[in-house]
Enzyme design. Structure first.
Site, PDB file in Angstrom:
ATOM      1  N   SER A 194     -23.733 -11.733 -25.419  1.00  0.00           N
ATOM      2  CA  SER A 194     -23.064 -10.755 -26.293  1.00  0.00           C
ATOM      3  C   SER A 194     -22.071 -11.423 -27.223  1.00  0.00           C
ATOM      4  CB  SER A 194     -22.323  -9.741 -25.430  1.00  0.00           C
ATOM      5  OG  SER A 194     -21.206 -10.364 -24.817  1.00  0.00           O
ATOM      6  N   SER A 216     -20.653 -15.799 -22.816  1.00  0.00           N
ATOM      7  CA  SER A 216     -20.649 -17.102 -23.490  1.00  0.00           C
ATOM      8  C   SER A 216     -20.460 -18.238 -22.482  1.00  0.00           C
ATOM      9  CB  SER A 216     -19.519 -17.181 -24.529  1.00  0.00           C
ATOM     10  OG  SER A 216     -19.715 -16.224 -25.525  1.00  0.00           O
ATOM     11  N   HIS A 253       7.867  -7.899  -3.313  1.00  0.00           N
ATOM     12  CA  HIS A 253       6.559  -8.385  -3.778  1.00  0.00           C
ATOM     13  C   HIS A 253       6.686  -9.757  -4.452  1.00  0.00           C
ATOM     14  CE1 HIS A 253       4.148  -4.673  -3.231  1.00  0.00           C
ATOM     15  NE2 HIS A 253       5.334  -4.105  -3.310  1.00  0.00           N
ATOM     16  N   GLY A 310     -19.223 -12.232 -26.014  1.00  0.00           N
ATOM     17  CA  GLY A 310     -17.977 -12.034 -25.274  1.00  0.00           C
ATOM     18  C   GLY A 310     -17.719 -13.269 -24.406  1.00  0.00           C
ATOM     19  N   VAL A 311     -16.521 -13.305 -23.811  1.00  0.00           N
ATOM     20  CA  VAL A 311     -16.123 -14.499 -23.063  1.00  0.00           C
ATOM     21  C   VAL A 311     -17.072 -14.766 -21.887  1.00  0.00           C
ATOM     22  CG1 VAL A 311     -14.231 -15.604 -21.817  1.00  0.00           C
ATOM     23  CG2 VAL A 311     -13.731 -13.934 -23.602  1.00  0.00           C
ATOM     24  N   ASP A 312     -17.342 -13.719 -21.116  1.00  0.00           N
ATOM     25  CA  ASP A 312     -18.101 -13.938 -19.880  1.00  0.00           C
ATOM     26  C   ASP A 312     -19.522 -14.425 -20.165  1.00  0.00           C
ATOM     27  OD1 ASP A 312     -15.841 -12.957 -18.753  1.00  0.00           O
ATOM     28  OD2 ASP A 312     -16.653 -10.969 -18.333  1.00  0.00           O
ATOM     29  N   LYS A 333     -10.784 -13.386 -14.736  1.00  0.00           N
ATOM     30  CA  LYS A 333     -10.961 -13.521 -16.177  1.00  0.00           C
ATOM     31  C   LYS A 333     -10.241 -14.751 -16.748  1.00  0.00           C
ATOM     32  CE  LYS A 333     -12.635 -11.399 -19.805  1.00  0.00           C
ATOM     33  NZ  LYS A 333     -13.937 -10.725 -19.848  1.00  0.00           N
ATOM     34  N   GLU A 360       4.377 -11.598  -5.478  1.00  0.00           N
ATOM     35  CA  GLU A 360       3.293 -11.804  -6.452  1.00  0.00           C
ATOM     36  C   GLU A 360       3.643 -11.287  -7.848  1.00  0.00           C
ATOM     37  OE1 GLU A 360       3.478  -9.544  -4.147  1.00  0.00           O
ATOM     38  OE2 GLU A 360       2.309  -7.738  -4.562  1.00  0.00           O
ATOM     39  N   CYS A 371       5.354  -6.049   1.705  1.00  0.00           N
ATOM     40  CA  CYS A 371       5.697  -4.618   1.582  1.00  0.00           C
ATOM     41  C   CYS A 371       5.033  -3.819   2.716  1.00  0.00           C
ATOM     42  CB  CYS A 371       5.323  -4.115   0.190  1.00  0.00           C
ATOM     43  SG  CYS A 371       6.081  -2.526  -0.170  1.00  0.00           S
ATOM     44  N   TYR A 372       4.062  -2.960   2.408  1.00  0.00           N
ATOM     45  CA  TYR A 372       3.376  -2.228   3.476  1.00  0.00           C
ATOM     46  C   TYR A 372       2.798  -3.214   4.492  1.00  0.00           C
ATOM     47  CZ  TYR A 372      -0.072   0.787   5.785  1.00  0.00           C
ATOM     48  OH  TYR A 372      -0.812   1.469   6.719  1.00  0.00           O
ATOM     49  N   GLY A 382       0.848  -1.188   0.000  1.00  0.00           N
ATOM     50  CA  GLY A 382       0.000   0.000   0.000  1.00  0.00           C
ATOM     51  C   GLY A 382       0.881   1.233   0.000  1.00  0.00           C
TER      52      GLY A 382
END
Ligand code: XMP
Length: 536
Positions: free
Chosen positions: A246, A252, A192, A248-250, A392, A194, A105-106, A78
């Site tokens: 639509s 579908s 970090h 789109g991926v989501d 996603k 990640e 980190c923070y 942060g």
């Protein structure tokens, strides 16, 4: 249920006081967000270890954490200084739950500060790739090289350790690059893990969730898909379900999950607003229509003319967005009314939307429209959100598990208002055709060059600039097409992608030769900020 009720429900979900009961039995690690830019990234990395992970605001109560029964807790980084009064902090009790904690980190400084160590402005800040010496005897660094490259980004540092801690990592200018208290299972890294640039970061996170938290790794996409299908079947019973598809991926993936769960009880309405990419409407119909492999009712509404009429003469970007959004809802409602009362409406909400509505504090730059926007007077009882726990990339993975064609699953993001916001100024059928053709050439050449997976988003747009050119021996006065390509991880910021010049030249050549009405092609070098990814 009408729009307002739905919004209230979605907001409540966003605030995270409603959690999916179904995840309670699953082992999970939680991330407490202290305002770091990588909060979602941490959760994704943990999930890549096959451990389910959720993000919560740092202010979540100790009682709520207890109820969640996490196997581990991670504090994010942060921008604040842990020792200042107004800085975000959590209760010391979080460190006394007996649940392993990793501070990053923070988050590392929060642990030090809460437990009596001292945190100060570092004499030397560290930023970027940094050589860190770690102790491979620590469980956190099991299998990690003693000298390893990590990503640092800090101006404060831990000057003295809290009691009971020992140093397990340092750099020449950072005496406490990592620390541990094995008895209390508290760990912290100034860097970090990640971030990809921390070369062995994934190993460190895996060590944390497996060796220290004792997770077994029960988050697997195939079992998630099976479980979700079973749960939806149970919930929906013999009810009727409506989905705005639509392509789109989501939407579908959500539609296929629903179709597998309840078959023809599902109706998908696909509104072709005439602002889709070239052939896209037919592609969607080929997969979801009667010739496709799925068992569902598919309704395609060809509403091109209606949208073009509404957009005629309109040039202001926000007005265009609003018109397209509203018209979409009107068309969808008309179709839904024909179906009559439905019991459930499918929403393609994904986990970042859930986090964002709970933690978000962003200013409106553009009024985003998602196909699947909520209709005002469609009568339905409840919302089904089969993807609300997924990131996603996990949605794509689920799509692959479900056998959805790769070109749909790996589709790059496409905005709800479609080409309407890639045509600067007034939208006309002629301009739509130009941008569709130019974009199809660009996409084809990017794929031929093998760049389609490494560039995050790329498309052609039509500027409203016409200029003089020469073709054959004649004068032309035609449009300029703009090519855009960006690399980004979160679409909040983006860099212009370095497309090889030869590829750009080939695209330019083909566009000016094959697309009528274009005599110039320009490449947009802007990053975001100050530009945005789309042009409007
Ligand atoms: P901007 O242009 O805001 O875009 O930098 C960031 C990302 O969002 C997508 N985008 C949208 N997606 N509805 C959507 O579903 C919208 O109205 C919309 N506008 C932009 C854009 O394609 C990029 O990926």
């Amino acid at each position: 249920m009408a729009l307002k009720a739905v919004q209230r429900q979605t907001e409540a979900v966003g605030k995270m006081d409603i959690r999916e009961e179904k995840t309670m039995s699953q082992e999970k690690v939680i991330v407490l967000d202290f305002g770091g830019q990588y909060n979602q990234l941490i959760a994704r990395r943990v999930r890549e270890c096959h451990v389910y992970c959720e993000v919560y605001p740092h202010s979540v109560s100790v009682e709520e954490i207890r109820q969640l029964q996490p196997k581990g807790i991670i504090f994010t980084g942060g921008p604040n200084s842990a020792y200042l009064e107004d800085s975000p902090i959590c209760s010391k009790e979080v460190l006394e739950l007996g649940v392993p904690v990793l501070g990053i980190c923070y988050g590392a400084q929060v642990i030090a500060h809460l437990l009596g160590g001292s945190v100060k402005t570092a004499p030397t800040s560290e930023y970027g790739k940094t050589d860190v010496h770690v102790d491979p005897a620590s469980m956190l660094f099991d299998g990690v090289h003693a000298d390893t490259v990590c990503w640092m980004s800090h101006t404060d540092y831990i000057e003295t350790l809290p009691q009971g801690f020992s140093i397990i990592g340092h750099t020449p200018v950072c005496p406490v690059a990592a620390m541990e208290n094995t008895q209390q299972k508290l760990y912290a890294t100034q860097f970090h893990p990640e971030v990809m640039h921390t070369v062995e970061g994934q190993r460190m996170l895996s060590n944390f969730v497996y060796n220290i938290c004792g997770c077994t790794g029960d988050w697997k996409m195939d079992s998630f898909v099976d479980k979700t299908i079973r749960e939806i079947r149970e919930k929906v019973g013999d009810g009727k379900v409506l989905c705005a598809l639509s392509g789109g991926v989501d939407s579908s993936v959500a539609a296929v999950i629903l179709s597998k769960a309840v078959g023809r009880q599902l109706t998908c309405v696909f509104v072709d607003h005439g602002l889709l990419r070239k052939n896209e409407g037919d592609e969607v119909e080929a997969v979801f229509g009667p010739q496709g492999p799925y068992d569902l009712n598919f309704i395609r509404v060809n509403a091109q003319e209606r949208f073009y009429q509404k957009l005629s003469g309109v040039t202001e970007p926000e007005t265009k967005r609003k018109i397209i959004g509203e018209e979409f809802i009107r068309v969808f409602e008309e179709e839904a009314k024909k179906i009559g009362v439905v019991d459930y409406l499918v929403q393609g909400t994904i986990y970042p939307d859930v986090i964002e509505s709970g933690l978000g504090k962003s200013a409106t730059i553009k009024s985003h429209h998602n196909v699947g926007g909520l209709p005002d007077f469609v009568d339905f009882k409840e919302i089904v959100e089969p993807l609300r726990l997924l990131f996603k990339d996990e949605v794509r993975q689920a799509g692959r598990e479900l056998g959805i064609p790769e070109y749909l699953v790996s589709r790059q993001p496409f905005p709800g208002p479609g080409l309407g916001i890639r045509i600067i100024g007034e939208v006309t059928a002629e301009k739509v055709k130009i941008v569709q053709d130019a974009d199809a050439i660009y996409r084809e050449e990017i794929a031929n060059a093998g760049l389609d997976q490494s560039v995050s988003q790329y498309f052609a747009a039509l500027t409203n600039m016409r200029s003089v050119g020469v073709m054959g021996d004649g004068r032309t006065y035609d449009y300029a097409v703009a090519l855009r390509a960006v690399t980004t991880t979160d679409f909040m910021t983006a860099e212009c992608a370095e497309i090889p010049f030869g590829v750009l030249q080939r695209v330019m050549n083909r566009i000016v030769n094959e697309v009528k009405g274009v005599n110039r092609v320009v490449y947009d070098l802007s990053s975001k900020p100050p530009g945005t990814i789309e042009f409007e």
